[in-house]
Design a protein around this motif. Structure first.
Motif, short mmCIF file in Angstrom:
data_model
loop_
_atom_site.label_atom_id
_atom_site.label_comp_id
_atom_site.label_asym_id
_atom_site.label_seq_id
_atom_site.Cartn_x
_atom_site.Cartn_y
_atom_site.Cartn_z
N HIS A 52 -3.52 -8.34 0.90
CA HIS A 52 -2.75 -7.31 0.19
C HIS A 52 -1.41 -7.85 -0.30
CE1 HIS A 52 -5.13 -3.68 0.36
NE2 HIS A 52 -5.24 -3.71 1.67
N GLN A 59 0.82 -1.22 0.00
CA GLN A 59 0.00 0.00 0.00
C GLN A 59 0.85 1.27 0.00
OE1 GLN A 59 -2.57 -1.70 3.40
NE2 GLN A 59 -3.96 -0.36 2.32
N LEU A 83 -7.39 1.62 3.50
CA LEU A 83 -6.69 2.90 3.36
C LEU A 83 -6.34 3.19 1.90
CD1 LEU A 83 -4.37 2.68 6.48
CD2 LEU A 83 -6.25 4.29 6.13
N HIS A 119 -7.47 -9.48 5.77
CA HIS A 119 -7.48 -8.33 4.84
C HIS A 119 -6.04 -7.92 4.50
CE1 HIS A 119 -9.23 -4.22 3.63
NE2 HIS A 119 -7.93 -4.04 3.57
ZN ZN Z 1 -6.62 -2.64 2.74
#
Ligand code: ZN
Length: 183
Positions: free
Chosen positions: A156, A65, A110, A152
């Motif tokens: 990613h 991320q 996010l 979760h």
């Molecule tokens: Zn996420």
């Protein structure tokens, strides 16, 4: 310190890549990044710091991320007065229940700056193994929101977004053999 400026956009291909394992013992660079993931999540939950730096509040974060395709995650959340605060290298889902669970409020991310509605089926109980910042092996048995959050974040690392799991025909269909988790 990480801010929202360090985040990639939702459509960035790095979010669809399978992240590489972190060689252990971890390098100082990798340790610093993992520590900064945890720092972001913790800061994002402090209203004064979050407001000052414009941080979106989150309970977990994965390295892809912030544009690093390596297997690292940080989770920091409180559930029923218990604190789950873990920064892990190479987290792995070791085992899981047959029973599923879903957050009644759906999930957010996010990396996703828009509401996405629908139930996300997860495993109700999981065992996660990984290595912490001190190089110690960690094994965790999790349920409830903590189990959902770890799934979760580990997703990613495998290029999977939470909405990939939502039933496209019927987003609010109750997943089979599942329990509802309130947030
Ligand atoms: Zn996420």
């Amino acid at each position: 310190m990480l801010t929202m400026d360090d985040f990639v956009n939702e459509d960035d291909p790095i979010l669809r890549q399978v992240a590489v394992e972190v060689p252990l013992p971890a390098s100082n660079e990798d340790k610093q990044l993992l520590a900064s993931l945890m720092e972001y999540v913790q800061n994002s939950q402090k209203p004064d710091i979050a407001a000052l730096y414009g941080l979106r509040t989150g309970i977990g974060l994965a390295a892809p991320q912030v544009n690093v395709s390596k297997r690292m995650i940080a989770v920091h959340l409180k559930e029923k007065d218990q604190l789950y605060s873990y920064a892990l290298f190479n987290p792995k889902l070791v085992s899981h229940s047959v029973e599923k669970a879903y957050l009644t409020s759906g999930e957010g991310c996010l990396s996703v700056n828009r509401p996405v509605s629908g139930y996300v089926p997860r495993y109700a109980r999981i065992t996660v193994a990984g290595t912490d910042l001190e190089g110690k092996p960690v094994q965790l048995r999790l349920k409830g929101i903590a189990a959902i959050c770890f799934q979760h974040e580990i997703d990613h690392l495998n290029g999977i977004m939470f909405y990939d799991h939502i039933n496209p025909e019927d987003p609010y269909a109750i997943p089979e053999n599942s329990i509802a988790v309130e947030r």
